[in-house]
Design an enzyme around this catalytic site. Sequence first.
Site, PDB file in Angstrom:
ATOM      1  N   LYS A  21       0.852  -0.928  -0.188  1.00 38.23           N
ATOM      2  CA  LYS A  21      -0.090  -0.095   0.023  1.00 38.23           C
ATOM      3  C   LYS A  21       0.943   1.312   0.035  1.00 38.23           C
ATOM      4  CE  LYS A  21       1.044   1.311   4.615  1.00 38.23           C
ATOM      5  NZ  LYS A  21       1.596   2.454   4.919  1.00 38.23           N
ATOM      6  N   ASP A 146      -2.135  -1.605  10.971  1.00 33.39           N
ATOM      7  CA  ASP A 146      -2.438  -1.523   9.389  1.00 33.39           C
ATOM      8  C   ASP A 146      -3.246  -2.893   9.005  1.00 33.39           C
ATOM      9  OD1 ASP A 146      -1.163   0.758   9.038  1.00 33.39           O
ATOM     10  OD2 ASP A 146       0.343   0.043   7.978  1.00 33.39           O
TER      11      ASP A 146
END
Length: 310
Positions: A21, A146
């Site tokens: 990401k 995350d």
Amino acid sequence: MTMQWQWLQPDVSCALRAYAKINLTLDILGRRGDGYHALATVMQTVDLYDTLCLTLRDDEEVRLVCTRPELSTEANLALRAALVLREYTGERRGLQIELQKRIPCAAGLGGGSSDAAAVLLALARLWQLQLTAAELVKLAASLGSDVPFFLYGGLALCEGRGELVRPLPPYWPTELRWLVLLKPAISVATAEVFSALTARDYSDGSHTRAVCAALQEQRMPSLAHLHNGLERGVVERYPEVAAGREALLEAGAPFVRLSGSGPTLFTGLADLEQAHRLWLRLQEQGYEVYLTQPVSCSAESLTLAPLPAR
Ligand code: C5P
């Protein structure tokens, strides 16, 4: 969820991709009582990925083999994800995890978190567990702030300490169609980056709100709102990051931003030829660079219910 599934022998083995990401914007709102920082960030998965192959074993062992032997340890988040899920469900069947690592580690790209989420999702299938989305999110959050994002992937607004994920409609501006990532030749410990923050790095969340509003209106956010509250400290502390930033700008990057706690930097371009030239120039200078594109949720994401809107 951004998994691409390939069932080798259904019910025995599966292979999948776990994507990296970037943080398009990241506001640090302040320090919380529990030592974490409250944040608001917009994350997007990109097509740089690790490959995982999960195979049921005949015994009760859970083993991990990684193409980077130094990561074949009990601290590996992919292995920990399997152990946490086993503990939670009481499942006793053994498992072999093969991990082909491509995403740079401790780089701000969420590689370890993505691997962990991929293992949770794959095992929920392989072990045929009847877990709710909320249970999976809770287990994911226990592994790292995350990890819940990677259960969804695509584009999402993440709040709290990062674990409150709200998927956004999958719009990505043309201006940022090609993403060039530059990974300086250092690793950065997330905890150290957060602990070096001072009050001047805090913001009120307005960058993230403005980016969300622009994306929802299907337009490019203002570059001033592509912000990362962790960037000042990282650029000041690590000369390699400052040098990488300069190299990107000199090579023609329209802007440069840190991803997460870094050290990876990224820029975005509309034109592939331009992006490729930039990538090539930096590669010729000896930088570790990746030319990537955003990837949206796969069909698998439909199996996870989004968190209720607030
Ligand atoms: O959640 P995770 O284990 O990935 O976080 C690593 C470290 O980064 C935490 O121990 C904490 O020091 C810091 N952190 C933080 N605020 C966040 C996320 C992480 O201070 N929102």
